[in-house]
Motif scaffolding. Structure first.
Motif, PDB file in Angstrom:
ATOM      1  N   VAL A  80       0.862  -1.196   0.000  1.00 35.55           N
ATOM      2  CA  VAL A  80       0.000   0.000   0.000  1.00 35.55           C
ATOM      3  C   VAL A  80       0.895   1.242   0.000  1.00 35.55           C
ATOM      4  O   VAL A  80       1.879   1.313   0.740  1.00 35.55           O
ATOM      5  CB  VAL A  80      -0.951   0.003   1.224  1.00 35.55           C
ATOM      6  N   ILE A  81       0.543   2.193  -0.858  1.00 36.68           N
ATOM      7  CA  ILE A  81       1.363   3.408  -0.998  1.00 36.68           C
ATOM      8  C   ILE A  81       0.724   4.525  -0.171  1.00 36.68           C
ATOM      9  O   ILE A  81      -0.439   4.873  -0.394  1.00 36.68           O
ATOM     10  CB  ILE A  81       1.412   3.823  -2.488  1.00 36.68           C
ATOM     11  N   ILE A  82       1.477   5.049   0.799  1.00 38.18           N
ATOM     12  CA  ILE A  82       0.936   6.148   1.624  1.00 38.18           C
ATOM     13  C   ILE A  82       1.659   7.425   1.216  1.00 38.18           C
ATOM     14  O   ILE A  82       2.872   7.547   1.361  1.00 38.18           O
ATOM     15  CB  ILE A  82       1.148   5.889   3.135  1.00 38.18           C
ATOM     16  N   MET A  83       0.902   8.379   0.660  1.00 37.05           N
ATOM     17  CA  MET A  83       1.514   9.620   0.174  1.00 37.05           C
ATOM     18  C   MET A  83       1.273  10.760   1.162  1.00 37.05           C
ATOM     19  O   MET A  83       0.225  10.833   1.797  1.00 37.05           O
ATOM     20  CB  MET A  83       0.914   9.997  -1.189  1.00 37.05           C
ATOM     21  N   SER A  84       2.244  11.663   1.251  1.00 36.55           N
ATOM     22  CA  SER A  84       2.095  12.860   2.074  1.00 36.55           C
ATOM     23  C   SER A  84       1.194  13.827   1.314  1.00 36.55           C
ATOM     24  O   SER A  84       1.442  14.141   0.150  1.00 36.55           O
ATOM     25  CB  SER A  84       3.480  13.479   2.297  1.00 36.55           C
ATOM     26  N   GLY A  85       0.150  14.302   1.985  1.00 39.26           N
ATOM     27  CA  GLY A  85      -0.792  15.190   1.288  1.00 39.26           C
ATOM     28  C   GLY A  85      -0.713  16.617   1.763  1.00 39.26           C
ATOM     29  O   GLY A  85      -1.694  17.351   1.708  1.00 39.26           O
ATOM     30  N   ASP A  86       0.479  17.030   2.247  1.00 37.81           N
ATOM     31  CA  ASP A  86       0.585  18.387   2.788  1.00 37.81           C
ATOM     32  C   ASP A  86       0.926  19.383   1.690  1.00 37.81           C
ATOM     33  O   ASP A  86       1.757  19.106   0.828  1.00 37.81           O
ATOM     34  CB  ASP A  86       1.679  18.422   3.860  1.00 37.81           C
ATOM     35  N   MET A  87       0.298  20.538   1.718  1.00 38.28           N
ATOM     36  CA  MET A  87       0.654  21.657   0.834  1.00 38.28           C
ATOM     37  C   MET A  87       0.627  21.273  -0.642  1.00 38.28           C
ATOM     38  O   MET A  87       1.490  21.699  -1.412  1.00 38.28           O
ATOM     39  CB  MET A  87       2.078  22.149   1.158  1.00 38.28           C
ATOM     40  N   LEU A  88      -0.334  20.472  -1.038  1.00 38.78           N
ATOM     41  CA  LEU A  88      -0.371  20.041  -2.437  1.00 38.78           C
ATOM     42  C   LEU A  88      -0.696  21.200  -3.379  1.00 38.78           C
ATOM     43  O   LEU A  88      -0.442  21.119  -4.582  1.00 38.78           O
ATOM     44  CB  LEU A  88      -1.378  18.901  -2.608  1.00 38.78           C
ATOM     45  N   GLU A  89      -1.238  22.274  -2.822  1.00 39.39           N
ATOM     46  CA  GLU A  89      -1.502  23.455  -3.654  1.00 39.39           C
ATOM     47  C   GLU A  89      -0.209  24.000  -4.272  1.00 39.39           C
ATOM     48  O   GLU A  89      -0.232  24.685  -5.280  1.00 39.39           O
ATOM     49  CB  GLU A  89      -2.239  24.548  -2.851  1.00 39.39           C
ATOM     50  N   ARG A  90       0.919  23.660  -3.647  1.00 39.54           N
ATOM     51  CA  ARG A  90       2.201  24.124  -4.197  1.00 39.54           C
ATOM     52  C   ARG A  90       2.505  23.477  -5.550  1.00 39.54           C
ATOM     53  O   ARG A  90       3.385  23.928  -6.267  1.00 39.54           O
ATOM     54  CB  ARG A  90       3.339  23.797  -3.226  1.00 39.54           C
ATOM     55  N   GLN A  91       1.802  22.412  -5.882  1.00 40.09           N
ATOM     56  CA  GLN A  91       2.028  21.763  -7.187  1.00 40.09           C
ATOM     57  C   GLN A  91       1.340  22.513  -8.319  1.00 40.09           C
ATOM     58  O   GLN A  91       1.582  22.220  -9.485  1.00 40.09           O
ATOM     59  CB  GLN A  91       1.513  20.329  -7.150  1.00 40.09           C
ATOM     60  N   VAL A  92       0.430  23.416  -7.967  1.00 36.05           N
ATOM     61  CA  VAL A  92      -0.268  24.195  -9.005  1.00 36.05           C
ATOM     62  C   VAL A  92      -0.101  25.692  -8.689  1.00 36.05           C
ATOM     63  O   VAL A  92      -1.071  26.417  -8.479  1.00 36.05           O
ATOM     64  CB  VAL A  92      -1.766  23.804  -9.108  1.00 36.05           C
ATOM     65  N   PRO A  93       1.181  26.153  -8.658  1.00 37.23           N
ATOM     66  CA  PRO A  93       1.452  27.500  -8.149  1.00 37.23           C
ATOM     67  C   PRO A  93       0.824  28.611  -8.968  1.00 37.23           C
ATOM     68  O   PRO A  93       0.519  29.690  -8.433  1.00 37.23           O
ATOM     69  CB  PRO A  93       2.984  27.588  -8.192  1.00 37.23           C
ATOM     70  N   ASN A  94       0.628  28.342 -10.237  1.00 39.77           N
ATOM     71  CA  ASN A  94       0.045  29.374 -11.080  1.00 39.77           C
ATOM     72  C   ASN A  94      -1.342  29.768 -10.575  1.00 39.77           C
ATOM     73  O   ASN A  94      -1.631  30.938 -10.292  1.00 39.77           O
ATOM     74  CB  ASN A  94      -0.022  28.760 -12.486  1.00 39.77           C
TER      75      ASN A  94
END
Ligand code: NAD
Length: 373
Positions: free
Chosen positions: A308-322
């Motif tokens: 099972v893959i556990i991903m960190s979901g913090d500050m994901l808005e930084r991936q769409v900075p525009n």
């Protein structure tokens, strides 16, 4: 007060900026003056030339900009406040429940410090609400990230070579991030289940075409600001047990459950994860406030023994900075416009305004906010 400094963020991982050129133009036309630190828009795709063309004066560092400016804007809490002139208004996230020492420092330095997370959730303040503008983008990004990592597709596909069933997505916590995650997963063709402790959410979940998982936990409810109330340990145990079966059959689980000002509830145990499918993806969007998922790590991906893959979901808005910068800039501009006095052509810190009273934590050398005094 009318001289705004747009700071450069000190965290290398930050990709957003607090003001975009179009809003700088607007603010200057109202009577504000704007200084921007060189390179501040780089990761959002905004050049220094664009800032200059919008009317901003450019400086080389935050410290250089502090001199002569009295409104300091940045996104994340400051690493250092040295050089900011006493009496200045400082706007940023401050993480006030965990940053008592920073609040003391800001008070001692004579700053009027606004905490973005404390902007009240009223209709009037909605356009200044950075929490909502950013977490809705993060909810979108959580699904997109999970979908890219999943060894399956999300939609149903009927082809001559066979039929693929839609992936199953489970969203736990249906606030701003959760609603956007449901909408995104539905658009990608997944079958979506969702749960939240606030009963009002059921209708919203259904209106997006998802199923609401019914769990009777007794007294739940929400605060007058729309936040969830904290559950008792017995209620959390009951919730964990009831949602385990949904986790086991899900391909993607996204957890967004938070309780304002408190540690996030632990909702998915190692035991449940051990019964999930190999290749299933969990995104823990509460990872920075204690985590909803046992074993999740901030800014890291964890793969469990059973795959099972556990991903960190913090500050994901930084991936769409525009888009994130555009929305943040709209929030900051709405705040500055609301407190702008057309007669004096200056910003007034009006404490008779409930928005200012809600988010101004320090002023005149003291912590003034009731909750943090
Ligand atoms: P949040 O980030 O504090 O929490 C996320 C979600 O987790 C919430 O929906 C909460 O109910 C849920 N949660 C908490 N404990 C849980 C548990 N044990 N199990 C499952 N879920 C759990 O909240 P948020 O997303 O920032 O906002 C919550 C609500 O506030 C929104 O849905 C909205 O209705 C309201 N809101 C109002 C305004 C406004 O009026 N200006 C602005 C933003 C949000």
């Amino acid at each position: 007060m009318k001289k705004i400094l747009l700071c450069k963020e000190s965290d290398e991982r930050e990709t957003r900026t607090a003001l975009i050129p179009a809003d700088i133009k607007k603010l200057i036309s109202m009577g504000f003056e704007v200084t921007a630190v060189r390179g501040t828009g780089e990761k959002s795709g905004i050049t220094d030339d664009e800032y200059e063309a919008a009317g901003a004066r450019l400086v080389s560092s935050n410290e250089e900009g502090y001199k002569g400016n009295d409104i300091v804007l940045r996104i994340m809490k400051p690493e250092s406040i040295e050089g900011i002139e006493s009496g200045s208004l400082h706007l940023s996230y401050l993480d006030p429940f965990n940053e008592k020492a920073l609040l003391d420092k800001m008070a001692n330095a004579g700053l009027a410090a606004v905490s973005l997370e404390m902007i009240p959730r009223t209709t009037l303040a909605q356009k200044m609400d950075v929490q909502s503008s950013q977490t809705s983008l993060a909810g979108y990004a959580a699904v997109v990230n999970a979908a890219a990592r999943l060894p399956k597709i999300l939609p149903m596909m009927v082809t001559p070579s066979g039929t693929i069933n839609p992936a199953r997505v489970f969203i736990i916590g249906v606030g701003v991030a959760g609603l956007q995650a449901i909408a995104t997963a539905k658009r990608l063709g997944a079958r979506v289940d969702a749960f939240d402790t606030r009963p009002v959410v059921e209708e919203q979940v259904k209106s997006l075409g998802a199923s609401f998982v019914k769990i009777d936990l007794g007294e739940m409810g929400q605060t007058d600001q729309g936040y969830a109330k904290e559950l008792t340990p017995e209620q959390i145990a009951k919730q964990q047990e009831a949602q385990a079966k949904v986790c086991e059959r899900s391909d993607i689980v996204i957890t967004t459950a938070k309780v304002f000002g408190r540690k996030a509830p632990r909702l998915i145990s190692k035991d449940v994860i051990s019964r999930m499918k190999a290749g299933a993806v969990i995104v823990d969007m509460a990872v920075s406030t204690g985590g909803n998922v046992e074993g999740s790590k901030l800014f890291e991906e964890v793969v469990t023994d059973n795959g099972v893959i556990i991903m960190s979901g913090d500050m994901l808005e930084r991936q769409v900075p525009n888009d994130a910068s555009k929305m943040l800039s709209g929030n900051f501009t709405a705040f500055l416009t609301h407190f702008y006095n057309k007669e004096t052509k200056e910003l007034d810190i009006r404490l008779d305004d409930e928005i200012m009273r809600g988010c101004l934590l320090t002023q005149g050398g003291k912590i003034i906010h009731e909750r943090f005094k």
